[in-house]
Design an enzyme around this catalytic site. Structure first.
Site, short mmCIF file in Angstrom:
data_model
loop_
_atom_site.label_atom_id
_atom_site.label_comp_id
_atom_site.label_asym_id
_atom_site.label_seq_id
_atom_site.Cartn_x
_atom_site.Cartn_y
_atom_site.Cartn_z
N LYS A 1 0.80 4.70 6.81
CA LYS A 1 0.14 5.53 5.79
C LYS A 1 0.70 6.95 5.85
CE LYS A 1 -2.69 2.18 4.83
NZ LYS A 1 -2.38 1.29 3.75
N SER B 1 0.79 -1.23 0.00
CA SER B 1 0.00 0.00 0.00
C SER B 1 0.83 1.28 0.00
CB SER B 1 -0.96 0.01 1.18
OG SER B 1 -0.27 0.19 2.39
#
Length: 184
Positions: free
Chosen positions: A80, A39
């Protein structure tokens, strides 16, 4: 005999101090994190190991584009990038990030954008209200995205992240050794 006991006690004290120091550092200052998945590609690769600075947000606030580690609902730690801060309006149009109506460059995405061959955007268009049914990021929360926008489970799927869930900020990749670096 007394000299041997004294020497043993000194070694025991040194070992205890070392163990306690490591535990304190790991609990309060730095902790290792394992990048699990794709990701955050191309910035971070699957299986890389990083250090999380747990102290960073004790003395400061998260900033846009910081890479953070937080505990997600499934009990997993996610890595993230901070995109939206409390009180901000976040949206994507034509593969461009807009915060409070101002366009922002995201140089860390350029490599992936060049690799796209299907003509579609890296980041599908959205507004914050499409995702969390609010115009702005709520107080005490962050809006986060993975750099691999097409394959990231992030705030578009799990909602905004509470400051309480943030474990810290990360920048240093230390494993594998050949990839040792600071990331932005």
């Amino acid at each position: 005999m007394a000299k041997k006991k004294n020497e043993l006690w000194e070694w025991t004290k040194a070992a205890l101090i070392a163990v306690i120091s490591v535990m304190l550092i790991r609990y309060f200052l730095l902790a290792p994190i394992y990048v699990d998945g794709f990701s955050m590609m191309p910035t971070l690769k699957d299986t890389e190991r990083m250090l999380v600075n747990k102290f960073a947000y004790s003395v400061g606030e998260p900033k846009r584009f910081d890479i953070i580690v937080f505990e997600a609902a499934e009990g997993k730690d996610y890595v993230k990038r901070v995109i939206g801060l409390p009180g901000e309006k976040v949206e994507y149009k034509d593969d461009i990030l807009y915060v409070n109506g101002k366009a922002y460059d995201e140089p860390y995405l350029e490599e992936y954008k060049k690799q796209l061959i299907d003509g579609g955007p890296l980041t599908e268009p959205f507004t914050l209200s499409d995702i969390i049914e609010q115009e702005t990021v709520p107080e005490g929360h962050l809006f986060v995205l993975g750099d691999n926008r097409r394959f990231s489970k992030d705030s578009r799927h799990i909602g905004v992240v509470s400051y309480r869930e943030v474990l810290g900020k990360t920048k240093l990749v230390y494993w594998p050794i050949k990839d040792f670096r600071l990331v932005e």
